[in-house]
Design a protein around this motif. Structure first.
Motif, PDB file in Angstrom:
ATOM      1  N   SER A 124      21.110  19.184  29.163  1.00 49.97           N
ATOM      2  CA  SER A 124      19.924  19.009  28.321  1.00 49.97           C
ATOM      3  C   SER A 124      19.671  20.185  27.382  1.00 49.97           C
ATOM      4  N   VAL A 125      20.314  21.335  27.657  1.00 46.20           N
ATOM      5  CA  VAL A 125      20.038  22.544  26.877  1.00 46.20           C
ATOM      6  C   VAL A 125      21.343  23.193  26.423  1.00 46.20           C
ATOM      7  N   ASP A 126      21.213  24.074  25.454  1.00 43.23           N
ATOM      8  CA  ASP A 126      22.357  24.858  24.981  1.00 43.23           C
ATOM      9  C   ASP A 126      21.849  26.217  24.541  1.00 43.23           C
ATOM     10  N   SER A 127      22.759  27.197  24.436  1.00 48.92           N
ATOM     11  CA  SER A 127      22.339  28.545  24.054  1.00 48.92           C
ATOM     12  C   SER A 127      23.523  29.333  23.510  1.00 48.92           C
ATOM     13  N   ASP A 128      23.203  30.413  22.796  1.00 49.38           N
ATOM     14  CA  ASP A 128      24.246  31.311  22.297  1.00 49.38           C
ATOM     15  C   ASP A 128      24.822  32.152  23.432  1.00 49.38           C
ATOM     16  N   THR A 129      23.947  32.528  24.370  1.00 46.56           N
ATOM     17  CA  THR A 129      24.348  33.370  25.501  1.00 46.56           C
ATOM     18  C   THR A 129      23.763  32.802  26.781  1.00 46.56           C
ATOM     19  N   ILE A 130      24.536  32.870  27.856  1.00 41.13           N
ATOM     20  CA  ILE A 130      24.025  32.471  29.166  1.00 41.13           C
ATOM     21  C   ILE A 130      24.397  33.558  30.176  1.00 41.13           C
ATOM     22  N   TYR A 131      23.393  34.002  30.918  1.00 40.64           N
ATOM     23  CA  TYR A 131      23.600  34.982  31.984  1.00 40.64           C
ATOM     24  C   TYR A 131      23.517  34.271  33.330  1.00 40.64           C
ATOM     25  N   LEU A 132      24.519  34.504  34.171  1.00 36.21           N
ATOM     26  CA  LEU A 132      24.523  34.015  35.551  1.00 36.21           C
ATOM     27  C   LEU A 132      24.153  35.221  36.417  1.00 36.21           C
ATOM     28  N   VAL A 133      22.907  35.248  36.903  1.00 39.07           N
ATOM     29  CA  VAL A 133      22.348  36.480  37.455  1.00 39.07           C
ATOM     30  C   VAL A 133      22.477  36.524  38.979  1.00 39.07           C
ATOM     31  N   GLY A 134      23.640  36.195  39.490  1.00 35.05           N
ATOM     32  CA  GLY A 134      23.938  36.408  40.894  1.00 35.05           C
ATOM     33  C   GLY A 134      23.645  35.261  41.838  1.00 35.05           C
ATOM     34  N   GLY A 138      32.375  28.634  22.843  1.00 38.31           N
ATOM     35  CA  GLY A 138      32.016  29.813  22.056  1.00 38.31           C
ATOM     36  C   GLY A 138      30.785  30.554  22.507  1.00 38.31           C
ATOM     37  N   ALA A 139      30.087  30.052  23.524  1.00 36.45           N
ATOM     38  CA  ALA A 139      28.922  30.775  24.036  1.00 36.45           C
ATOM     39  C   ALA A 139      29.390  32.004  24.814  1.00 36.45           C
ATOM     40  N   ARG A 140      28.603  33.056  24.765  1.00 36.44           N
ATOM     41  CA  ARG A 140      28.897  34.224  25.589  1.00 36.44           C
ATOM     42  C   ARG A 140      28.348  33.960  26.983  1.00 36.44           C
ATOM     43  N   VAL A 141      29.196  34.054  27.991  1.00 36.59           N
ATOM     44  CA  VAL A 141      28.791  33.827  29.377  1.00 36.59           C
ATOM     45  C   VAL A 141      29.030  35.108  30.163  1.00 36.59           C
ATOM     46  N   VAL A 142      27.961  35.661  30.735  1.00 36.38           N
ATOM     47  CA  VAL A 142      28.032  36.913  31.504  1.00 36.38           C
ATOM     48  C   VAL A 142      27.647  36.620  32.946  1.00 36.38           C
ATOM     49  N   TYR A 143      28.529  36.947  33.868  1.00 37.04           N
ATOM     50  CA  TYR A 143      28.322  36.688  35.292  1.00 37.04           C
ATOM     51  C   TYR A 143      28.081  38.018  35.993  1.00 37.04           C
ATOM     52  N   ILE A 144      26.899  38.172  36.605  1.00 41.22           N
ATOM     53  CA  ILE A 144      26.536  39.371  37.347  1.00 41.22           C
ATOM     54  C   ILE A 144      26.412  38.982  38.819  1.00 41.22           C
ATOM     55  N   PRO A 145      27.452  39.193  39.627  1.00 40.41           N
ATOM     56  CA  PRO A 145      27.416  38.747  41.025  1.00 40.41           C
ATOM     57  C   PRO A 145      26.265  39.375  41.806  1.00 40.41           C
ATOM     58  N   GLY A 146      25.755  38.613  42.780  1.00 40.16           N
ATOM     59  CA  GLY A 146      24.692  39.097  43.651  1.00 40.16           C
ATOM     60  C   GLY A 146      25.226  39.448  45.022  1.00 40.16           C
ATOM     61  N   HIS A 178      25.196  37.398  47.774  1.00 37.82           N
ATOM     62  CA  HIS A 178      25.890  36.281  48.404  1.00 37.82           C
ATOM     63  C   HIS A 178      27.262  36.020  47.774  1.00 37.82           C
ATOM     64  N   ASP A 179      27.459  36.457  46.536  1.00 37.56           N
ATOM     65  CA  ASP A 179      28.780  36.311  45.906  1.00 37.56           C
ATOM     66  C   ASP A 179      29.349  37.686  45.545  1.00 37.56           C
ATOM     67  N   GLU A 180      29.061  38.664  46.406  1.00 35.19           N
ATOM     68  CA  GLU A 180      29.486  40.043  46.152  1.00 35.19           C
ATOM     69  C   GLU A 180      31.008  40.190  46.116  1.00 35.19           C
ATOM     70  N   MET A 181      31.760  39.210  46.644  1.00 35.21           N
ATOM     71  CA  MET A 181      33.217  39.300  46.627  1.00 35.21           C
ATOM     72  C   MET A 181      33.753  39.322  45.206  1.00 35.21           C
ATOM     73  N   PHE A 182      32.942  38.873  44.229  1.00 35.09           N
ATOM     74  CA  PHE A 182      33.381  38.889  42.831  1.00 35.09           C
ATOM     75  C   PHE A 182      33.076  40.211  42.138  1.00 35.09           C
ATOM     76  N   ARG A 183      32.344  41.095  42.802  1.00 29.16           N
ATOM     77  CA  ARG A 183      32.032  42.389  42.194  1.00 29.16           C
ATOM     78  C   ARG A 183      33.287  43.241  41.993  1.00 29.16           C
ATOM     79  N   GLN A 184      34.320  42.990  42.787  1.00 30.22           N
ATOM     80  CA  GLN A 184      35.559  43.749  42.631  1.00 30.22           C
ATOM     81  C   GLN A 184      36.242  43.467  41.295  1.00 30.22           C
ATOM     82  N   PHE A 185      35.815  42.390  40.612  1.00 24.73           N
ATOM     83  CA  PHE A 185      36.404  42.037  39.316  1.00 24.73           C
ATOM     84  C   PHE A 185      35.542  42.491  38.139  1.00 24.73           C
ATOM     85  N   THR A 186      34.564  43.371  38.411  1.00 27.24           N
ATOM     86  CA  THR A 186      33.691  43.875  37.352  1.00 27.24           C
ATOM     87  C   THR A 186      34.506  44.455  36.196  1.00 27.24           C
TER      88      THR A 186
END
Length: 286
Positions: free
Chosen positions: A58-68, A100-108, A110-118
């Motif tokens: 239903s929505v769209d954006s230039d940037t999307i943050y996945l905040v953990g 083409g949207a900028r997608v930024v993933y900041i692990p929290g 519960h998904d801290e296993m992805f922090r090693q890929f910072t």
């Protein structure tokens, strides 16, 4: 970690195809400059994947943050649960990056296993420990999950796991309650959210958490902070610092959005769906 490697989308992070179990809905979408979502907890029965898919269609954006806490690694380590709808959520987000949207993933936590890929990027999705976002009206916002400021997580990790188990049980009851409500034609309602706001200690913890996060942001010289973690969507000013929490997709089903003039708004998607079902137009912030 073995359960995590079984996730189907990890087989090919670079190829976001359209093989959705729930077809992507066509039509006009509401556009925002930025969208923040967190605490989806994919891999759990409490995750409202269907409602999140409706939001993403239903929505769209230039940037999307996945905040953990996008994926619940704690739960997946104990029992593997990954329905097709959860895969659909991941592919929809990856398709945003492909478009083409900028997608930024900041692990929290519960998904801290992805922090090693910072510092790395997978399928166009940037993985960061934290980020600084500049709004359209020139304000600088610190973006991070927020578990860094959870004293229970820092000092008593074992207690956090016990609390998570109790919360899981409550969410199972929540699923049953809402299944009954759906059959009765009633809108989504969160039992856990209601309980949280009725318990004095929980209310005090939320307030203290918000104050600590805002203070830390102020000490870093930014104008505001965006976080998740406590499943409590909020916009408020604390000691001159703008505090934003985008909520979650387990209890409240909320997202934080930035309009193209820099205005910020929390979208309560259960309310949006209820208005749509009633034939009312979508509410636009003034």
């Amino acid at each position: 970690m073995n359960a995590i490697t079984r996730l189907p989308f990890l087989a090919d992070m670079e190829d976001a195809d359209d093989n959705f179990a729930i077809p992507e809905r066509e039509g006009k979408r509401r556009r925002y400059r930025t969208i923040w979502i967190s605490d989806i907890h994919l891999g759990t029965r409490g995750c409202n994947a269907g409602m999140l898919i409706d939001f993403l269609d239903s929505v769209d954006s230039d940037t999307i943050y996945l905040v953990g806490d996008i994926i619940d690694g704690w739960r997946l380590k104990r029992r593997f649960y990954w329905p097709a709808a959860h895969n659909d959520v991941v592919w929809r987000v990856m398709k945003r990056a492909k478009r083409g949207a900028r997608v930024v993933y900041i692990p929290g936590n519960h998904d801290e296993m992805f922090r090693q890929f910072t510092g790395l990027s997978f399928g166009g999705v940037e993985i960061r420990r934290k980020a600084i976002h500049e709004t359209a009206d020139g304000r600088k916002l610190l973006v991070l999950h927020g578990d860094e400021f959870d004293t229970i997580m820092l000092a008593h990790r074992w207690l956090a796991f016990i609390g998570d188990a109790a919360y899981t049980m409550l969410m199972r009851v929540n699923v049953v309650v809402n299944a009954v409500r759906q059959r009765m034609g009633l809108p989504y309602w969160s039992l856990s959210k209601m309980a949280k706001h009725k318990v004095k200690n929980a209310v005090e913890f939320i307030s203290r958490f918000e104050e600590v996060v805002a203070h830390e942001a102020g000490s870093r010289g930014v104008d505001g902070v965006v976080c998740g973690h406590i499943h409590n969507a909020e916009i408020r000013e604390i000691a001159g610092v703008q505090y934003y929490n985008d909520g979650d997709w387990v209890e409240g089903c909320t997202a934080l959005v930035e309009h193209f003039d820099g205005r910020m708004e929390v979208l309560h998607w259960a309310d949006e769906i209820a208005r749509r079902a009633a034939g009312e137009p979508a509410r636009i912030a003034a």
